[in-house]
Each structure stands twice: as C-alpha cells, then as structure tokens.
Design a protein around this motif. Structure first.
Motif, PDB file in Angstrom:
ATOM      1  N   GLN A 535      91.420  78.497 -53.381  1.00 45.40           N
ATOM      2  CA  GLN A 535      90.489  77.816 -52.364  1.00 45.40           C
ATOM      3  C   GLN A 535      90.155  78.714 -51.085  1.00 45.40           C
ATOM      4  N   ILE A 536      91.177  79.061 -50.583  1.00 43.14           N
ATOM      5  CA  ILE A 536      90.904  79.766 -49.277  1.00 43.14           C
ATOM      6  C   ILE A 536      90.665  81.372 -49.258  1.00 43.14           C
ATOM      7  N   ALA A 537      90.618  81.738 -50.462  1.00 45.53           N
ATOM      8  CA  ALA A 537      90.684  83.116 -50.819  1.00 45.53           C
ATOM      9  C   ALA A 537      88.966  83.762 -50.786  1.00 45.53           C
ATOM     10  N   ASP A 538      88.627  84.955 -50.145  1.00 44.39           N
ATOM     11  CA  ASP A 538      87.699  85.478 -50.302  1.00 44.39           C
ATOM     12  C   ASP A 538      87.376  86.251 -51.610  1.00 44.39           C
ATOM     13  N   ARG A 539      88.560  86.748 -52.065  1.00 47.64           N
ATOM     14  CA  ARG A 539      88.610  87.661 -53.100  1.00 47.64           C
ATOM     15  C   ARG A 539      89.788  87.603 -53.781  1.00 47.64           C
ATOM     16  N   VAL A 540      90.027  87.695 -55.007  1.00 44.74           N
ATOM     17  CA  VAL A 540      90.988  87.629 -55.667  1.00 44.74           C
ATOM     18  C   VAL A 540      91.502  88.742 -56.340  1.00 44.74           C
ATOM     19  N   VAL A 541      92.448  89.257 -56.203  1.00 46.96           N
ATOM     20  CA  VAL A 541      92.938  90.688 -57.069  1.00 46.96           C
ATOM     21  C   VAL A 541      93.965  90.289 -58.180  1.00 46.96           C
ATOM     22  N   GLU A 542      93.498  90.370 -59.455  1.00 49.92           N
ATOM     23  CA  GLU A 542      94.530  90.220 -60.686  1.00 49.92           C
ATOM     24  C   GLU A 542      95.160  91.629 -61.047  1.00 49.92           C
ATOM     25  N   ILE A 543      96.279  91.279 -60.969  1.00 50.76           N
ATOM     26  CA  ILE A 543      97.588  92.551 -61.435  1.00 50.76           C
ATOM     27  C   ILE A 543      97.864  92.322 -62.977  1.00 50.76           C
ATOM     28  N   VAL A 544      97.571  93.004 -63.666  1.00 52.34           N
ATOM     29  CA  VAL A 544      97.832  92.970 -64.973  1.00 52.34           C
ATOM     30  C   VAL A 544      98.799  94.115 -65.340  1.00 52.34           C
ATOM     31  N   PRO A 545     100.314  93.396 -65.821  1.00 52.39           N
ATOM     32  CA  PRO A 545     101.351  94.395 -66.030  1.00 52.39           C
ATOM     33  C   PRO A 545     101.014  95.396 -67.225  1.00 52.39           C
ATOM     34  N   VAL A 546     101.250  96.655 -66.784  1.00 52.62           N
ATOM     35  CA  VAL A 546     101.357  97.671 -67.777  1.00 52.62           C
ATOM     36  C   VAL A 546     102.502  98.654 -67.700  1.00 52.62           C
ATOM     37  N   GLU A 547     103.223  98.889 -68.880  1.00 53.08           N
ATOM     38  CA  GLU A 547     104.431  99.698 -68.995  1.00 53.08           C
ATOM     39  C   GLU A 547     104.289 101.050 -68.711  1.00 53.08           C
TER      40      GLU A 547
END
Length: 550
Positions: A535-547
C-alpha cells in the motif's frame, strides 16, 4: 551467526613468532629491556657466587667477614630489585601488546569487511580477543623473560665455569643439551594438547552462543534439554583436554627437574673427587659448584614456563591468522558518499557458497519506496547484505553514480535487519550507535516514527538488548535506521522485515512512518512479505528463486 570456523592459523614452531614484532611495536622495546635486565641479572649471579665463595673460604681461614658481608647484602638487594624490575617491565609490556593486538584485530576485521565476518564465528573471535589475548600475561610475564635470560645467562655462566675449571665446563656442555632435547619433545606434545584444548574452548563458546540465541525456538519445540546435553558433552571434552594439558605439564616439569638434578650431581661428584685428591682448590670448586645450578636453571625454567604461556601462544596464532588475512586482502577504497542520488541495482546476483541467487534489478530514487518480495530463500535478505558489503555478488549496484562497493555503508545506508543487533547500554545508545554527537531530539523523533515512543530512551538494556520484548527490540532497531537517516548519515533506508514481530495496528502506523520519510526525500528499500506493505510502495520487485551453481 554462521557456524563455520575461521581460517586456520599458520602455526609457528619457533620460540618467538616474528609476527609478534611486526604487529606489536611494544614488544620490540620489551625485548631490548628484558635483554638488558637479563645481562645484569647474570652479572649479579656471578658476583653472588663469588662473594659467597669468598665468605666461606674466609670463615674457614678465620678471617674478617665484614668486608664481604656488606657487598654480599648489596648484591642480594640488587638481585631482588632486578627481579621486581623484570616483573614490572613484563606486566606493562603485556598490557600494551594486548591493547595493540586487539586494536589491530578490530582494524583487520574492519578491513576484511562484513562479508568476511559473516563467514566466521563471532563467538570464537570474541574468545580469542578476550580470554586468549588475556593469556599473554603469562607469555610476557614468565616465558619470554625466561627465554631471554636463558639466551644470555647460560652461555656466560658456562664460559665462566670453563674459565675457572675446564673439566666442569666440559661436563656442563655435554649434559646441558639433554634438557633442550627433552624440552623440544615435551614442547611438541604440549603444543598439540594445548591446541586441542583451545579449539575445544572456542567450539564451546560458539555452541553456547548459538544455543542462547536460539533458546526460545528450542523451548517451543521441546529441544532445550538436547541442547543442554550437547553443551555438557563439549564441556566434558574441555575438562578432559584441560586435565591432559595438566598431566603433560606435570610430567614435563618432573622430567626437566630430574635431568637438571642429575646433571648438577655429575658436576658435584667430579668436583668432590678432585677436592679430595687435592687437584682442585676449595675456592674454585665451591665457586663452580654454586654456578652449576644457575647454568641449568634458565634452560629448565623455559620448559616449565612454556606450559603457562601455551594458551596465549595458541590465541596469538589465531590473531595473527586474521591479521595476515587482512594484510593480503585487497584494500577497500572508500569514496565520499554522495549527499543524495538514485540507488541503481542492475543484474545483481548474490553468491551464497556454491549457490548463485537470481539476478535483481531496480532503481530507488529519493522519495520512493521500493518493495522487494519473494518466497523464503529467494535472496531478499542476501540482496541487502550485498548492498552493505556483507556478501559477494556479480552485477552492479551504484548510489549517485558511485559503485556501492567503494562506499562506506555507514555513510549512505540506514539499515535495520531481521535481528535487532542491540547491545548493552541504554535505548538511546542503541538508537544513536555510531554517532559521536547524539541528538536527543532526533532520538525521540526516531522512536516516535518507529512506534517505540513508549520505550524510555534512558532505559538500560542487557546483553543483546535483554529487557525488551521481541517486538520492542525490533522497533528500537528500526528507530536506529530512522535516526541515521534523520541525522543525514543514511539517505537510503533499507528495512528487512521490520514488521515481523508487530501486530496489525502497529504495522500500519509503521508503514505510514516509512511513507512519511520517503515523502521527505528518503529512498527506501523495503523487504517484507506482508501484503499491507504494498500500500505504501511506489514499485514492487518480485524475486523468483532460480537454482544456479557457481
């Protein structure tokens, strides 16, 4: 705290590690002083033996003893004064060397950086810097003075005996090497068992620290008794290693005393036979006989004092290993941190052992809140570790156009991790940590923004912040990050799960405070799994795990 051991130390098998002279300047003057005192003590020993001999011969002849008694009393007083002076010099040198080595150890850890420190065990390092270096009292107070005395006194006394009676001189030269030979053999055994004892103590400290840190979790799962049993096993091992060291010490002391006694007896027997047949005068025979024990004593005492100093020697090996690593490590250049600017992360991939975490790219400008999300183990915390220099990584991360690897993180990053990292002292001391001139008004403001205004800033905390609940400790840690930003020391705020121990209402208020700071010009990197953080974020960075393996 990691459980890995620090890099193995390069063991030095000689009597004195030359790295001591390199890293502790106070030890150089100590060796000069102790050598001078040793020479004077040797002269006093010879004078004492000669005066006692003259007193006995004069008494037998019925002469006047007064011309001899006064010089003899002066020699005795001088010998006592030299012993006192040696103890004084050794005590002061030990204190100064301990201070210098501790200071250099802290400087070495600072140069190696948080990444190196994260790969070691801080409990073991604390034991080395504390009790280990404290054991240098015995090393400087007993072993090194005796070593210097041996190197100076033994050759001089043997030469005097040879000059007065060559047969006694040859006897000493033949029997004297037996003591160093056995001393070397015993010393090797002592070093081995002492090193095992020291390693066990370090392991015990690490195990105890890890157990205390995770005690609440152990109690929840009913495993606290198993932890107690584990510590008890390590303690029993330490007890057995200590008793083994004592056994070796007592046996070696007996062996050295026995060899010295036999050697002195051989000299005494040869002198006795020659006194009987008249080939040797009483004055010469008595003088040489008085010097014989003094010739063997320094060599014998070196072996005895080595055991008392073994723990300090083992600790200095570990300290020197850290200092050597710092000398060979590339120097970290610290550029001036820009007053403001964008944090640009591009393709940053953190290394965790053989694992390479997925790449992360984002930009955090002043006035923005960047939320970093992802499943557990994806590398969110590792990302913040890389920004503050505590993890190896590929890719680039710049602040204001300057690579963050060349910046002092304390000058541009205000960070609060999942572990509060509080220390003994007041709440205000923890909030203003690293600030030479604390601002009480900003402390109150930071505590208010972190929803910790109900905590008295003057409240005394124990070790690791004992006296606060988990939620309170976390809010104080967040207040510390806010304080650094308000003080102008951290234009970028990095928060790692700051609301993990907070209720929904307090969390909502905390998010408003984060938004307020961002609107005031802060660049905020927020790691959180809470849905409300978006709710307070200007931008969301999603980290997708990769082995990926390195």
């Amino acid at each position: 705290m990691a459980s890995t051991d620090p890099p193995p130390a390069r063991r030095f098998s000689g009597p004195v590690d030359p790295r001591l002279l390199r890293y502790a300047a106070a030890s150089r003057g100590f060796f000069v002083a102790i050598a001078g005192i040793g020479f004077l003590q040797t002269c006093v020993i010879v004078a004492f033996a000669w005066l006692v001999t003259q007193a006995v011969v004069t008494a037998i002849a019925g002469g006047d003893l007064m011309p001899i008694v006064l010089p003899l009393a002066g020699v005795v007083a001088l010998r006592a004064a030299l012993i006192w002076l040696r103890e004084l010099v050794a005590a002061r040198a030990a204190a100064r060397v301990q201070g210098q080595l501790r200071a250099q150890l802290v400087a070495a850890v600072d140069r190696l950086g948080p990444g190196w420190l994260a790969g070691g065990n801080t409990a073991q390092l604390a034991v080395t810097a504390g009790r280990g270096l404290g054991a240098l009292d015995a090393y400087f107070g007993r072993y090194l003075p005796q070593l210097a005395q041996t190197a100076i006194a033994t050759p001089i006394l043997v030469l005097v005996m040879w000059w007065m009676d060559w047969i006694s001189g040859v006897t000493v030269l033949v029997t004297l090497p037996l003591i160093p030979l056995f001393m070397v053999l015993i010393g090797l055994a002592t070093r081995t068992v002492q090193q095992k004892q020291w390693e066990t103590l370090r392991h015990l400290a690490a195990r105890f620290a890890d157990t205390v840190r995770g005690l609440s979790t152990l109690k929840v799962f009913g495993r606290q008794h198993r932890a107690v049993a584990s510590i008890q096993r390590v303690t029993d091992t330490y007890r057995r290693e200590t008793m083994r060291v004592l056994r070796v010490s007592f046996l070696s002391g007996f062996a050295l005393e026995f060899l010295a006694s036999i050697s002195v007896a051989i000299v005494a027997v040869t002198i006795g036979f020659r006194l009987i047949d008249g080939s040797l005068g009483l004055a010469v025979g008595l003088f040489v006989l008085l010097l014989a024990p003094e010739a063997y004593l320094p060599v014998r005492q070196v072996g005895v004092q080595f055991h008392a100093a073994a723990e300090g020697v083992a600790a200095t090996d570990d300290v020197f290993a850290v200092l050597d690593a710092a000398r060979t490590a590339p120097e970290r250049r610290t550029a001036p941190a820009p007053a403001s600017g964008e944090l640009v992360v591009s393709g940053l991939r953190v290394h965790r052992g053989e694992r390479v975490l997925p790449p992360v790219s984002f930009t955090a400008a002043p006035g923005e809140v960047v939320l970093v999300r992802g499943p557990s183990g994806a590398g969110k915390t590792s990302l913040l570790a890389a920004l503050r220099g505590a993890a190896d990584h590929d890719g680039s991360a710049t602040y204001g156009g300057t690579p963050v690897a060349t910046l002092d993180p304390s000058r541009w990053l205000a960070w609060a991790g999942q572990q509060p990292g509080l220390v003994s002292g007041t709440v205000a001391d923890n909030v203003t940590m690293g600030d030479a001139e604390p601002d009480a008004a900003l402390v109150a403001r930071a505590l208010d923004l972190a929803e910790a205004d109900g905590i008295d800033a003057h409240r005394e905390l124990g070790v690791l912040g004992a006296g606060l609940s988990g939620g309170q400790a976390q809010r104080v840690a967040v207040a510390r990050a806010f304080y650094r930003h308000l003080r102008g020391l951290g234009p970028v705020i990095a928060l790692d799960e700051p609301s993990a121990a907070l209720d929904a209402e307090t969390e909502s208020t905390l998010w408003r405070s984060v938004r307020t700071l961002a609107d005031g010009g802060a660049a905020v990197v927020l790691v959180s799994h809470r849905v409300s953080a978006a709710q307070i974020a200007d931008r969301v960075v999603e980290i997708v795990p990769v082995e990926v393996t390195a």
